[in-house]
Scaffold this motif. Structure first.
Motif, PDB file in Angstrom:
ATOM      1  N   ILE A   1       0.845  -1.194   0.000  1.00  0.00           N
ATOM      2  CA  ILE A   1       0.000   0.000   0.000  1.00  0.00           C
ATOM      3  C   ILE A   1       0.881   1.245   0.000  1.00  0.00           C
ATOM      4  O   ILE A   1       1.856   1.336   0.750  1.00  0.00           O
ATOM      5  N   LYS A   2       0.559   2.189  -0.860  1.00  0.00           N
ATOM      6  CA  LYS A   2       1.337   3.423  -0.942  1.00  0.00           C
ATOM      7  C   LYS A   2       1.211   4.215   0.349  1.00  0.00           C
ATOM      8  O   LYS A   2       0.111   4.372   0.892  1.00  0.00           O
ATOM      9  N   VAL A   3       2.342   4.717   0.813  1.00  0.00           N
ATOM     10  CA  VAL A   3       2.373   5.491   2.053  1.00  0.00           C
ATOM     11  C   VAL A   3       2.471   6.968   1.697  1.00  0.00           C
ATOM     12  O   VAL A   3       3.347   7.376   0.932  1.00  0.00           O
ATOM     13  N   PHE A   4       1.588   7.788   2.254  1.00  0.00           N
ATOM     14  CA  PHE A   4       1.640   9.229   2.069  1.00  0.00           C
ATOM     15  C   PHE A   4       2.421   9.835   3.233  1.00  0.00           C
ATOM     16  O   PHE A   4       1.921   9.890   4.358  1.00  0.00           O
ATOM     17  N   SER A   5       3.651  10.254   2.966  1.00  0.00           N
ATOM     18  CA  SER A   5       4.480  10.799   4.037  1.00  0.00           C
ATOM     19  C   SER A   5       5.575  11.674   3.443  1.00  0.00           C
ATOM     20  O   SER A   5       5.836  11.663   2.241  1.00  0.00           O
ATOM     21  N   GLU A   6       6.238  12.436   4.310  1.00  0.00           N
ATOM     22  CA  GLU A   6       7.349  13.261   3.881  1.00  0.00           C
ATOM     23  C   GLU A   6       8.509  12.400   3.408  1.00  0.00           C
ATOM     24  O   GLU A   6       9.216  12.739   2.459  1.00  0.00           O
ATOM     25  N   GLU A   7       8.704  11.236   4.047  1.00  0.00           N
ATOM     26  CA  GLU A   7       9.833  10.380   3.716  1.00  0.00           C
ATOM     27  C   GLU A   7       9.734   9.824   2.301  1.00  0.00           C
ATOM     28  O   GLU A   7      10.730   9.703   1.593  1.00  0.00           O
ATOM     29  N   THR A   8       8.531   9.468   1.867  1.00  0.00           N
ATOM     30  CA  THR A   8       8.358   8.870   0.541  1.00  0.00           C
ATOM     31  C   THR A   8       8.288   9.913  -0.568  1.00  0.00           C
ATOM     32  O   THR A   8       8.409   9.580  -1.739  1.00  0.00           O
ATOM     33  N   GLY A   9       8.085  11.173  -0.200  1.00  0.00           N
ATOM     34  CA  GLY A   9       7.951  12.208  -1.212  1.00  0.00           C
ATOM     35  C   GLY A   9       6.560  12.316  -1.784  1.00  0.00           C
ATOM     36  O   GLY A   9       6.301  13.153  -2.637  1.00  0.00           O
ATOM     37  N   ASN A  10       5.633  11.470  -1.318  1.00  0.00           N
ATOM     38  CA  ASN A  10       4.255  11.541  -1.767  1.00  0.00           C
ATOM     39  C   ASN A  10       3.521  12.630  -1.018  1.00  0.00           C
ATOM     40  O   ASN A  10       4.000  13.179  -0.028  1.00  0.00           O
ATOM     41  N   PHE A  11       2.310  12.945  -1.478  1.00  0.00           N
ATOM     42  CA  PHE A  11       1.489  13.972  -0.835  1.00  0.00           C
ATOM     43  C   PHE A  11       1.334  13.675   0.649  1.00  0.00           C
ATOM     44  O   PHE A  11       0.973  12.572   1.041  1.00  0.00           O
ATOM     45  N   SER A  12       1.638  14.660   1.483  1.00  0.00           N
ATOM     46  CA  SER A  12       1.648  14.428   2.932  1.00  0.00           C
ATOM     47  C   SER A  12       0.567  15.245   3.618  1.00  0.00           C
ATOM     48  O   SER A  12       0.829  16.025   4.517  1.00  0.00           O
ATOM     49  N   GLY A  13      -0.683  15.064   3.156  1.00  0.00           N
ATOM     50  CA  GLY A  13      -1.785  15.831   3.725  1.00  0.00           C
ATOM     51  C   GLY A  13      -2.642  15.050   4.689  1.00  0.00           C
ATOM     52  O   GLY A  13      -3.784  15.414   4.943  1.00  0.00           O
ATOM     53  N   THR A  14      -2.117  13.937   5.243  1.00  0.00           N
ATOM     54  CA  THR A  14      -2.942  13.100   6.102  1.00  0.00           C
ATOM     55  C   THR A  14      -3.353  13.816   7.379  1.00  0.00           C
ATOM     56  O   THR A  14      -4.411  13.567   7.925  1.00  0.00           O
ATOM     57  N   GLU A  15      -2.491  14.729   7.867  1.00  0.00           N
ATOM     58  CA  GLU A  15      -2.868  15.449   9.089  1.00  0.00           C
ATOM     59  C   GLU A  15      -4.090  16.326   8.833  1.00  0.00           C
ATOM     60  O   GLU A  15      -4.996  16.414   9.650  1.00  0.00           O
ATOM     61  N   VAL A  16      -4.128  16.971   7.652  1.00  0.00           N
ATOM     62  CA  VAL A  16      -5.280  17.800   7.305  1.00  0.00           C
ATOM     63  C   VAL A  16      -6.511  16.936   7.104  1.00  0.00           C
ATOM     64  O   VAL A  16      -7.597  17.241   7.578  1.00  0.00           O
ATOM     65  N   PHE A  17      -6.348  15.776   6.393  1.00  0.00           N
ATOM     66  CA  PHE A  17      -7.468  14.872   6.207  1.00  0.00           C
ATOM     67  C   PHE A  17      -8.007  14.427   7.559  1.00  0.00           C
ATOM     68  O   PHE A  17      -9.197  14.315   7.780  1.00  0.00           O
ATOM     69  N   GLY A  18      -7.102  14.146   8.486  1.00  0.00           N
ATOM     70  CA  GLY A  18      -7.505  13.639   9.783  1.00  0.00           C
ATOM     71  C   GLY A  18      -8.371  14.607  10.554  1.00  0.00           C
ATOM     72  O   GLY A  18      -9.191  14.205  11.365  1.00  0.00           O
ATOM     73  N   ARG A  19      -8.165  15.903  10.314  1.00  0.00           N
ATOM     74  CA  ARG A  19      -8.991  16.893  11.007  1.00  0.00           C
ATOM     75  C   ARG A  19     -10.300  17.132  10.292  1.00  0.00           C
ATOM     76  O   ARG A  19     -11.131  17.906  10.753  1.00  0.00           O
ATOM     77  N   GLY A  20     -10.497  16.455   9.146  1.00  0.00           N
ATOM     78  CA  GLY A  20     -11.760  16.597   8.421  1.00  0.00           C
ATOM     79  C   GLY A  20     -11.887  17.915   7.700  1.00  0.00           C
ATOM     80  O   GLY A  20     -12.972  18.368   7.384  1.00  0.00           O
ATOM     81  N   GLU A  21     -10.717  18.585   7.438  1.00  0.00           N
ATOM     82  CA  GLU A  21     -10.772  19.871   6.772  1.00  0.00           C
ATOM     83  C   GLU A  21     -10.775  19.679   5.256  1.00  0.00           C
ATOM     84  O   GLU A  21     -10.301  18.675   4.740  1.00  0.00           O
ATOM     85  N   GLU A  22     -11.271  20.644   4.567  1.00  0.00           N
ATOM     86  CA  GLU A  22     -11.360  20.590   3.111  1.00  0.00           C
ATOM     87  C   GLU A  22     -10.212  21.373   2.509  1.00  0.00           C
ATOM     88  O   GLU A  22      -9.889  22.483   2.925  1.00  0.00           O
ATOM     89  N   ILE A  23      -9.549  20.754   1.510  1.00  0.00           N
ATOM     90  CA  ILE A  23      -8.485  21.432   0.795  1.00  0.00           C
ATOM     91  C   ILE A  23      -9.036  21.894  -0.539  1.00  0.00           C
ATOM     92  O   ILE A  23      -9.505  21.090  -1.326  1.00  0.00           O
ATOM     93  N   GLU A  24      -8.985  23.179  -0.799  1.00  0.00           N
ATOM     94  CA  GLU A  24      -9.465  23.699  -2.070  1.00  0.00           C
ATOM     95  C   GLU A  24      -8.272  23.869  -3.007  1.00  0.00           C
ATOM     96  O   GLU A  24      -7.299  24.557  -2.692  1.00  0.00           O
ATOM     97  N   LEU A  25      -8.302  23.232  -4.165  1.00  0.00           N
ATOM     98  CA  LEU A  25      -7.248  23.364  -5.151  1.00  0.00           C
ATOM     99  C   LEU A  25      -7.629  24.461  -6.134  1.00  0.00           C
ATOM    100  O   LEU A  25      -8.786  24.781  -6.330  1.00  0.00           O
ATOM    101  N   ASP A  26      -6.611  25.051  -6.732  1.00  0.00           N
ATOM    102  CA  ASP A  26      -6.868  26.068  -7.748  1.00  0.00           C
ATOM    103  C   ASP A  26      -7.571  25.429  -8.939  1.00  0.00           C
ATOM    104  O   ASP A  26      -7.178  24.374  -9.405  1.00  0.00           O
ATOM    105  N   GLU A  27      -8.607  26.052  -9.409  1.00  0.00           N
ATOM    106  CA  GLU A  27      -9.382  25.500 -10.543  1.00  0.00           C
ATOM    107  C   GLU A  27      -8.780  25.966 -11.851  1.00  0.00           C
ATOM    108  O   GLU A  27      -8.348  27.077 -11.971  1.00  0.00           O
TER     109      GLU A  27
END
Length: 250
Positions: A224-250
């Motif tokens: 399973i792919k790991v999302f973390s700073e070490e792997t270089g993948n997107f590391s937004g799990t802390e934000v996901f964990g708080r249930g917050e919404e990330i708005e990307l530029d359209e």
């Protein structure tokens, strides 16, 4: 309609001048041939380009073929890594339009994102992204086939195959189960290819769920792919964990 309508169902229309849902038997030779109907995996990719988060898994319920199925033969010059020039002839679908119905379920392989399992939030964002045409570019099976997404009500409007009865398509590619979304114990930590036998009834194809595909093969081991700073993948799990919404530029 026999398919269950889920509370978080989304409905949209995707259309384009061309589509290429590659027959897996023709891909190694370079001269690809399209299936006559879209695959589960292609529609899932379109929806994932519209809205995706690792918290959820999109399940494609049904697709409705709106336009007449016709193929177009085109000569293309593919990238040749060894140098020089080359020419391939590929079979495309022309003037395609599909109505799609889908819903999402929580990805139980992501327990670290449990706090982000807010059905109402994700459903509303998904519908808003469909209205805006998606967050990323939409492709109908392959990159050279640009697609366009817009909201619709599934079943409305006149389709070319309304009242045409049942049309079987034999054994076709259903999709790939990656380790990140594997639900069955035997598919855990593996990459799995799935096949099935679709039947179009009055222009509508009701898909079976990935775990219901009896024809499948494990291709390789896959963690399973790991999302973390070490792997270089997107590391937004802390934000996901708080249930917050990330708005990307359209």
């Amino acid at each position: 309609m026999s398919k269950e309508i889920y509370r978080n169902t989304v409905e949209f229309q995707v259309s384009g001048d061309y589509a290429l849902f590659s027959d897996i038997l023709t891909r190694p030779g370079g001269e690809r041939m399209t299936y006559p109907i879209p695959t589960y995996e292609a529609l899932k990719g379109i929806l994932s380009s519209t809205y995706w988060k690792p918290t959820l898994v999109w399940i494609i319920d049904s697709v409705r073929v709106m336009n007449r199925i016709r193929t177009v033969r085109k000569g293309i010059r593919p990238l040749k890594y060894g140098g020089g020039n080359d020419l391939s002839f590929c079979s495309y679908l022309g003037d395609v339009c599909y109505q799609v119905r889908a819903h999402f379920e929580w990805n139980m392989n992501r327990p670290e994102l449990e706090q982000d399992r807010n059905e109402n939030k994700h459903h509303n964002i998904a519908k808003r992204m469909i209205e805006r045409g998606g967050r990323r570019d939409i492709f109908l099976g392959t990159r050279e086939c640009q697609g366009y997404v817009e909201p619709c009500r599934f079943g409305e409007g006149e389709g070319y195959y309304d009242g045409s009865g049942e049309i079987p398509y034999g054994i076709m590619y259903h999709g790939i189960t990656y380790a990140d979304e594997a639900g069955l114990p035997e598919d855990k930590e593996k990459m799995t290819i799935r096949l099935w036998s679709p039947v179009m009834k009055d222009g509508i194809i009701d898909f079976i769920r990935p775990e219901e595909c009896g024809m499948k093969r494990h291709i390789k081991e896959m963690p399973i792919k790991v999302f973390s700073e070490e792997t270089g993948n997107f590391s937004g799990t802390e934000v996901f964990g708080r249930g917050e919404e990330i708005e990307l530029d359209e």
